[in-house]
Structures are given as structure tokens and as C-alpha cells.
Design a protein around this motif. Structure first.
Motif, mmCIF file in Angstrom:
data_model
loop_
_atom_site.group_PDB
_atom_site.id
_atom_site.type_symbol
_atom_site.label_atom_id
_atom_site.label_comp_id
_atom_site.label_asym_id
_atom_site.label_seq_id
_atom_site.Cartn_x
_atom_site.Cartn_y
_atom_site.Cartn_z
ATOM 1 N N SER A 49 0.814 -1.213 0.000
ATOM 2 C CA SER A 49 0.000 0.000 0.000
ATOM 3 C C SER A 49 0.855 1.274 0.000
ATOM 4 C CB SER A 49 -0.961 0.011 1.189
ATOM 5 O OG SER A 49 -0.262 0.001 2.408
ATOM 6 N N LEU A 50 2.100 1.183 0.430
ATOM 7 C CA LEU A 50 2.994 2.351 0.447
ATOM 8 C C LEU A 50 3.754 2.540 -0.869
ATOM 9 C CD1 LEU A 50 4.616 2.008 3.979
ATOM 10 C CD2 LEU A 50 3.129 3.859 3.204
ATOM 11 N N ALA A 51 3.821 1.497 -1.689
ATOM 12 C CA ALA A 51 4.671 1.535 -2.883
ATOM 13 C C ALA A 51 4.304 2.663 -3.834
ATOM 14 C CB ALA A 51 4.617 0.191 -3.610
ATOM 15 N N ALA A 52 3.042 2.793 -4.205
ATOM 16 C CA ALA A 52 2.661 3.795 -5.213
ATOM 17 C C ALA A 52 2.973 5.225 -4.764
ATOM 18 C CB ALA A 52 1.198 3.645 -5.593
ATOM 19 N N PRO A 53 2.530 5.668 -3.562
ATOM 20 C CA PRO A 53 2.865 7.045 -3.177
ATOM 21 C C PRO A 53 4.361 7.259 -2.948
ATOM 22 C CG PRO A 53 1.647 5.957 -1.409
ATOM 23 C CD PRO A 53 1.624 5.044 -2.589
ATOM 24 N N THR A 54 5.050 6.228 -2.449
ATOM 25 C CA THR A 54 6.490 6.376 -2.203
ATOM 26 C C THR A 54 7.260 6.490 -3.506
ATOM 27 O OG1 THR A 54 6.307 5.134 -0.140
ATOM 28 C CG2 THR A 54 8.505 5.329 -1.101
ATOM 29 N N LEU A 55 6.963 5.631 -4.460
ATOM 30 C CA LEU A 55 7.658 5.677 -5.749
ATOM 31 C C LEU A 55 7.319 6.956 -6.515
ATOM 32 C CD1 LEU A 55 7.395 1.925 -6.770
ATOM 33 C CD2 LEU A 55 9.404 3.158 -5.905
ATOM 34 N N GLY A 56 6.086 7.435 -6.385
ATOM 35 C CA GLY A 56 5.714 8.707 -6.999
ATOM 36 C C GLY A 56 6.509 9.856 -6.429
ATOM 37 N N LEU A 57 6.648 9.888 -5.110
ATOM 38 C CA LEU A 57 7.440 10.925 -4.444
ATOM 39 C C LEU A 57 8.903 10.850 -4.876
ATOM 40 C CD1 LEU A 57 8.057 13.121 -2.362
ATOM 41 C CD2 LEU A 57 8.111 11.321 -0.615
ATOM 42 N N LEU A 58 9.461 9.659 -4.890
ATOM 43 C CA LEU A 58 10.864 9.507 -5.293
ATOM 44 C C LEU A 58 11.082 9.941 -6.736
ATOM 45 C CD1 LEU A 58 11.733 6.129 -3.538
ATOM 46 C CD2 LEU A 58 12.449 8.437 -2.865
ATOM 47 N N ASP A 59 10.109 9.699 -7.597
ATOM 48 C CA ASP A 59 10.212 10.119 -8.994
ATOM 49 C C ASP A 59 10.270 11.648 -9.099
ATOM 50 O OD1 ASP A 59 10.137 9.697 -11.910
ATOM 51 O OD2 ASP A 59 8.140 10.596 -11.738
ATOM 52 N N VAL A 60 9.403 12.348 -8.360
ATOM 53 C CA VAL A 60 9.405 13.809 -8.395
ATOM 54 C C VAL A 60 10.717 14.356 -7.838
ATOM 55 C CG1 VAL A 60 8.296 15.896 -7.493
ATOM 56 C CG2 VAL A 60 6.895 13.991 -8.292
#
Length: 130
Positions: free
Chosen positions: A97-108
């Protein structure tokens, strides 16, 4: 006749996670009729943030709309973003459940770093997830 910047913005609500030195308000832009965020900061603290917002027009980063310096310090006006502080309200503690928001943040953050920018105040309340 020159209008004061705050004549344009109707401050409606101070956000609960603000501090005395960095106050953030939900506001109405009286010219466009849209909701905006008005952030008041000490004038000496605004240069890096303004530079990053002006240079880094990246997907996932808030858009700078206006700014000024006055007797109370500096103000930064950005688009209003509806969302919850990172990682979001419906996210559990499992990686699934943390993967999508975490990877999105890391991408930005990665895209910001690639153009030479640094987010100098990265914390959950500065990262909104919808």
C-alpha cells in the motif's frame, strides 16, 4: 493605482500544520475565482523556494502563481492541492500500500535533483497525496 497583493487574495483558513514562521492559508483568488495556497515566510527564507518553483515546473510539483515581499516578509502563492499529507489517508503500513505514493514521491524528487534543485523542507505535510 497599485493594489496590495493581499487585496487579490481572500485568506479563508490557516492550515493546522503551519508554524509561526511559515504560515499557510487556503485562500480565494478574487481575480480568477480559484482556490490557492498563500504561504507567508520570512523574506530571507524565500529565495531557494522561489527559485525551485520557478525553474522546476514538473509534474507532481505545485505550480507557482504569484509572489511578493512586503513589511511582513514574503508570500508565495501556489495552486491549491486537495490531498492528505504523505503517504495519504487510506495507506496501511505494508509495502503493497505504500509503494505507489512512495515511488511517486521519489520520482518527483529525482526529477527535481536532475535539474539541480533541492527540496529544502521535505516532510509529510509538504507532500500531498490525492
Amino acid at each position: 493605482m497599485t493594489r496590495e497583493p493581499l487585496d487579490r487574495y481572500e485568506l479563508r483558513e490557516e492550515l493546522p500544520w503551519t508554524t509561526p514562521a511559515r504560515r499557510v492559508f487556503r485562500a480565494l483568488d478574487r481575480v480568477t475565482g480559484t482556490e490557492v495556497a498563500v504561504k507567508r515566510v520570512p523574506a530571507r527564507a524565500v529565495r531557494h523556494e522561489l527559485t525551485a518553483l520557478m525553474v522546476a515546473r514538473l509534474p507532481g510539483m505545485v505550480e507557482l502563481l504569484d509572489h511578493w515581499v512586503d513589511d511582513e516578509g514574503a508570500a508565495i502563492v501556489t495552486r491549491w492541492v486537495d490531498g492528505q499529507p504523505f503517504p495519504g489517508s487510506d495507506v496501511g503500513r505494508r509495502w503493497s500500500s505504500l509503494a505507489a505514493p512512495t515511488l511517486g514521491l521519489l520520482d518527483v524528487v529525482d526529477r527535481l535533483h536532475r535539474i539541480g534543485g533541492v527540496h529544502r523542507d521535505l516532510k509529510p505535510t509538504n507532500v500531498l497525496v490525492d
